[in-house]
Design a protein around this motif. Structure first.
Motif, PDB file in Angstrom:
ATOM      1  N   ARG A  12     -44.700  -4.114  83.042  1.00  0.00           N
ATOM      2  CA  ARG A  12     -45.559  -4.205  84.238  1.00  0.00           C
ATOM      3  C   ARG A  12     -46.966  -4.663  83.886  1.00  0.00           C
ATOM      4  O   ARG A  12     -47.594  -5.400  84.639  1.00  0.00           O
ATOM      5  CB  ARG A  12     -45.604  -2.849  84.938  1.00  0.00           C
ATOM      6  CG  ARG A  12     -44.271  -2.575  85.599  1.00  0.00           C
ATOM      7  CD  ARG A  12     -44.279  -1.302  86.414  1.00  0.00           C
ATOM      8  NE  ARG A  12     -42.929  -1.091  86.907  1.00  0.00           N
ATOM      9  CZ  ARG A  12     -42.334   0.087  86.986  1.00  0.00           C
ATOM     10  NH1 ARG A  12     -42.967   1.184  86.635  1.00  0.00           N
ATOM     11  NH2 ARG A  12     -41.108   0.172  87.434  1.00  0.00           N
ATOM     12  N   ALA A  13     -47.454  -4.212  82.726  1.00  0.00           N
ATOM     13  CA  ALA A  13     -48.841  -4.521  82.358  1.00  0.00           C
ATOM     14  C   ALA A  13     -48.990  -5.907  81.729  1.00  0.00           C
ATOM     15  O   ALA A  13     -50.081  -6.482  81.742  1.00  0.00           O
ATOM     16  CB  ALA A  13     -49.346  -3.458  81.379  1.00  0.00           C
ATOM     17  N   ALA A  14     -47.910  -6.451  81.186  1.00  0.00           N
ATOM     18  CA  ALA A  14     -48.027  -7.686  80.393  1.00  0.00           C
ATOM     19  C   ALA A  14     -48.410  -8.880  81.265  1.00  0.00           C
ATOM     20  O   ALA A  14     -47.808  -9.122  82.311  1.00  0.00           O
ATOM     21  CB  ALA A  14     -46.704  -7.964  79.677  1.00  0.00           C
ATOM     22  N   LYS A  15     -49.401  -9.612  80.796  1.00  0.00           N
ATOM     23  CA  LYS A  15     -49.795 -10.829  81.525  1.00  0.00           C
ATOM     24  C   LYS A  15     -48.986 -12.014  81.041  1.00  0.00           C
ATOM     25  O   LYS A  15     -48.719 -12.951  81.778  1.00  0.00           O
ATOM     26  CB  LYS A  15     -51.286 -11.092  81.304  1.00  0.00           C
ATOM     27  CG  LYS A  15     -52.160 -10.026  81.935  1.00  0.00           C
ATOM     28  CD  LYS A  15     -53.588 -10.549  82.118  1.00  0.00           C
ATOM     29  CE  LYS A  15     -54.477  -9.572  82.849  1.00  0.00           C
ATOM     30  NZ  LYS A  15     -54.725  -8.318  82.087  1.00  0.00           N
ATOM     31  N   ARG A  16     -48.632 -11.991  79.757  1.00  0.00           N
ATOM     32  CA  ARG A  16     -47.819 -13.083  79.201  1.00  0.00           C
ATOM     33  C   ARG A  16     -46.627 -12.493  78.455  1.00  0.00           C
ATOM     34  O   ARG A  16     -46.798 -11.818  77.438  1.00  0.00           O
ATOM     35  CB  ARG A  16     -48.636 -13.904  78.229  1.00  0.00           C
ATOM     36  CG  ARG A  16     -49.704 -14.712  78.925  1.00  0.00           C
ATOM     37  CD  ARG A  16     -50.489 -15.472  77.902  1.00  0.00           C
ATOM     38  NE  ARG A  16     -51.530 -16.248  78.511  1.00  0.00           N
ATOM     39  CZ  ARG A  16     -52.021 -17.363  77.984  1.00  0.00           C
ATOM     40  NH1 ARG A  16     -51.558 -17.802  76.832  1.00  0.00           N
ATOM     41  NH2 ARG A  16     -52.980 -18.014  78.591  1.00  0.00           N
ATOM     42  N   ILE A  17     -45.460 -12.768  78.974  1.00  0.00           N
ATOM     43  CA  ILE A  17     -44.234 -12.242  78.362  1.00  0.00           C
ATOM     44  C   ILE A  17     -43.470 -13.402  77.736  1.00  0.00           C
ATOM     45  O   ILE A  17     -43.276 -14.443  78.377  1.00  0.00           O
ATOM     46  CB  ILE A  17     -43.346 -11.560  79.421  1.00  0.00           C
ATOM     47  CG1 ILE A  17     -44.126 -10.436  80.114  1.00  0.00           C
ATOM     48  CG2 ILE A  17     -42.060 -11.029  78.800  1.00  0.00           C
ATOM     49  CD1 ILE A  17     -43.366  -9.732  81.230  1.00  0.00           C
ATOM     50  N   ALA A  18     -43.091 -13.246  76.480  1.00  0.00           N
ATOM     51  CA  ALA A  18     -42.184 -14.207  75.848  1.00  0.00           C
ATOM     52  C   ALA A  18     -40.832 -13.521  75.715  1.00  0.00           C
ATOM     53  O   ALA A  18     -40.769 -12.331  75.383  1.00  0.00           O
ATOM     54  CB  ALA A  18     -42.714 -14.620  74.478  1.00  0.00           C
ATOM     55  N   ARG A  70     -45.825 -16.418  84.226  1.00  0.00           N
ATOM     56  CA  ARG A  70     -46.065 -15.210  83.422  1.00  0.00           C
ATOM     57  C   ARG A  70     -45.085 -15.103  82.246  1.00  0.00           C
ATOM     58  O   ARG A  70     -45.351 -14.384  81.291  1.00  0.00           O
ATOM     59  CB  ARG A  70     -45.913 -13.989  84.334  1.00  0.00           C
ATOM     60  CG  ARG A  70     -46.760 -12.831  83.915  1.00  0.00           C
ATOM     61  CD  ARG A  70     -46.765 -11.788  85.018  1.00  0.00           C
ATOM     62  NE  ARG A  70     -46.596 -10.463  84.462  1.00  0.00           N
ATOM     63  CZ  ARG A  70     -46.171  -9.409  85.140  1.00  0.00           C
ATOM     64  NH1 ARG A  70     -45.851  -9.531  86.406  1.00  0.00           N
ATOM     65  NH2 ARG A  70     -46.056  -8.248  84.545  1.00  0.00           N
ATOM     66  N   MET A  71     -43.984 -15.797  82.332  1.00  0.00           N
ATOM     67  CA  MET A  71     -42.953 -15.639  81.300  1.00  0.00           C
ATOM     68  C   MET A  71     -42.586 -16.978  80.661  1.00  0.00           C
ATOM     69  O   MET A  71     -42.526 -17.997  81.330  1.00  0.00           O
ATOM     70  CB  MET A  71     -41.696 -15.062  81.952  1.00  0.00           C
ATOM     71  CG  MET A  71     -40.547 -14.885  80.983  1.00  0.00           C
ATOM     72  SD  MET A  71     -38.991 -14.731  81.835  1.00  0.00           S
ATOM     73  CE  MET A  71     -39.150 -13.126  82.481  1.00  0.00           C
ATOM     74  N   CYS A  76     -48.439 -14.116  73.520  1.00  0.00           N
ATOM     75  CA  CYS A  76     -47.843 -13.107  74.407  1.00  0.00           C
ATOM     76  C   CYS A  76     -48.441 -11.722  74.162  1.00  0.00           C
ATOM     77  O   CYS A  76     -48.902 -11.416  73.070  1.00  0.00           O
ATOM     78  CB  CYS A  76     -46.328 -13.049  74.233  1.00  0.00           C
ATOM     79  SG  CYS A  76     -45.775 -12.249  72.720  1.00  0.00           S
ATOM     80  N   ASP A  77     -48.420 -10.899  75.211  1.00  0.00           N
ATOM     81  CA  ASP A  77     -48.709  -9.490  74.950  1.00  0.00           C
ATOM     82  C   ASP A  77     -47.441  -8.651  74.931  1.00  0.00           C
ATOM     83  O   ASP A  77     -47.499  -7.459  74.639  1.00  0.00           O
ATOM     84  CB  ASP A  77     -49.803  -8.897  75.863  1.00  0.00           C
ATOM     85  CG  ASP A  77     -49.831  -9.488  77.237  1.00  0.00           C
ATOM     86  OD1 ASP A  77     -48.757  -9.808  77.743  1.00  0.00           O
ATOM     87  OD2 ASP A  77     -50.943  -9.607  77.796  1.00  0.00           O
ATOM     88  N   LEU A  78     -46.305  -9.287  75.230  1.00  0.00           N
ATOM     89  CA  LEU A  78     -45.020  -8.593  75.097  1.00  0.00           C
ATOM     90  C   LEU A  78     -43.938  -9.623  74.787  1.00  0.00           C
ATOM     91  O   LEU A  78     -43.906 -10.684  75.416  1.00  0.00           O
ATOM     92  CB  LEU A  78     -44.669  -7.886  76.419  1.00  0.00           C
ATOM     93  CG  LEU A  78     -43.293  -7.227  76.486  1.00  0.00           C
ATOM     94  CD1 LEU A  78     -43.213  -6.033  75.527  1.00  0.00           C
ATOM     95  CD2 LEU A  78     -43.001  -6.741  77.921  1.00  0.00           C
ATOM     96  N   MET A  79     -43.105  -9.316  73.788  1.00  0.00           N
ATOM     97  CA  MET A  79     -41.939 -10.177  73.542  1.00  0.00           C
ATOM     98  C   MET A  79     -40.668  -9.337  73.641  1.00  0.00           C
ATOM     99  O   MET A  79     -40.545  -8.293  72.998  1.00  0.00           O
ATOM    100  CB  MET A  79     -41.996 -10.846  72.167  1.00  0.00           C
ATOM    101  CG  MET A  79     -40.740 -11.694  71.912  1.00  0.00           C
ATOM    102  SD  MET A  79     -40.700 -12.492  70.301  1.00  0.00           S
ATOM    103  CE  MET A  79     -41.737 -13.910  70.597  1.00  0.00           C
ATOM    104  N   LEU A  80     -39.733  -9.822  74.461  1.00  0.00           N
ATOM    105  CA  LEU A  80     -38.414  -9.190  74.548  1.00  0.00           C
ATOM    106  C   LEU A  80     -37.455 -10.005  73.697  1.00  0.00           C
ATOM    107  O   LEU A  80     -37.379 -11.239  73.849  1.00  0.00           O
ATOM    108  CB  LEU A  80     -37.921  -9.166  75.996  1.00  0.00           C
ATOM    109  CG  LEU A  80     -38.840  -8.508  77.033  1.00  0.00           C
ATOM    110  CD1 LEU A  80     -38.234  -8.628  78.434  1.00  0.00           C
ATOM    111  CD2 LEU A  80     -39.082  -7.045  76.678  1.00  0.00           C
TER     112      LEU A  80
END
Ligand code: OAD
Length: 238
Positions: free
Chosen positions: A10-16, A94-95, A180-184
């Motif tokens: 929810r918080a991530a602005k840039r998700i990879a 965003r992603m 990114c601030d989050l990578m899945l």
């Protein structure tokens, strides 16, 4: 669902998002390292997916890809592919979706701008640099099709073992990882580089989604033990 990870999404602005063969397992595409069935069970995919193998036994390698194309054409994107595509639709820009898969299922689910690191199994290219006589649309029928003037052969436009990844696609993926601030990291064993290295250079938190241990677990801030089609709809519902 892990509330901490939900909070990161929810918080991530840039998700990879980096996906591998496990992403498509629930669509019915066997993962690369799974035992194969039927006629092809006796062959190791890693032995077939090389330029050397194609040059030595072009019909056999072409027929193996034809078999995989037929199989993939019959399957559908699963709930995980759809959850990623829906998220991208709701959150434009965003992603960034990076995939090692050549099956095109992310694209068919509607994900925009997919970075396909290992190419597309439904496309062909010339084995040797094409000459003026090489016209793919007029290639002579065969297994594989070929130029009837010079003998050049068509091959699938995928990255084989030992080959370089498409430069611009890899550069874009590296940029996304660094920004990114989050990578899945979904459904990849993490053993094939440079793709796996993206998870190690990710600037943000790294979350692994995989029912089994992977070579990247040590780089993760959280590991979710479950499947892509189960977990992604819950994770990306916002
Ligand atoms: P692998 O076959 O190595 O790994 C598949 C991963 O998916 C494993 O870690 C499984 O545990 C996991 N998995 C299985 N079912 C799953 C599910 N339902 N949900 C989530 N995960 C699941 O495939 P890749 O890591 O993609 O490259 O392999 C990377 C590259 O190696 C491929 O792109 C291909 C291959 O050789 C080339 O052809 C260049």
């Amino acid at each position: 669902m892990n509330d901490q990870v939900l909070g990161w999404v929810r918080a991530a602005k840039r998700i990879a998002v980096l996906t591998g063969a496990g992403m498509s397992a629930e669509s019915g595409v066997p993962t690369f390292r799974d035992a194969q069935t039927g006629l092809w069970a006796q062959f190791d995919p890693a032995q077939l997916a090389t330029e050397e193998a194609f040059r030595a036994r072009p019909s056999m390698v072409w027929d193996w890809y034809a078999f995989r194309r037929e199989m993939i054409a019959q399957v559908e994107p699963n709930a995980g592919h759809k959850a990623l595509a829906d998220f991208a639709r709701r959150h434009p820009g965003r992603m960034t979706l990076i995939t090692q898969n050549v099956d095109g299922l992310h694209q068919r689910a509607g994900s925009p701008g997919v970075l396909a690191l290992h190419g597309n199994i439904f496309e062909d290219k010339w084995l040797d640099p094409p000459k003026a006589c090489c016209n793919a649309a007029a290639a002579a029928a065969g297994s594989p099709p070929y130029c009837d003037r010079c003998g050049n052969m068509l091959r699938p436009d995928v990255v084989w073992f030992g080959e370089a990844l498409p430069l611009r696609t890899l550069a874009a993926a590296e940029d996304a990882a660094r920004a990114c601030d989050l990578m899945l990291v979904v459904g990849t064993s993490g053993v094939v580089y440079p793709a796996a290295g993206l998870a190690r250079t990710a600037a943000g938190k790294v979350v692994i989604i995989n029912p089994h241990p992977t070579d990247l677990d040590d780089a993760a801030d959280a590991v979710l033990r479950g499947t892509a089609a189960q977990l992604l709809p819950q994770l990306m519902e916002d």
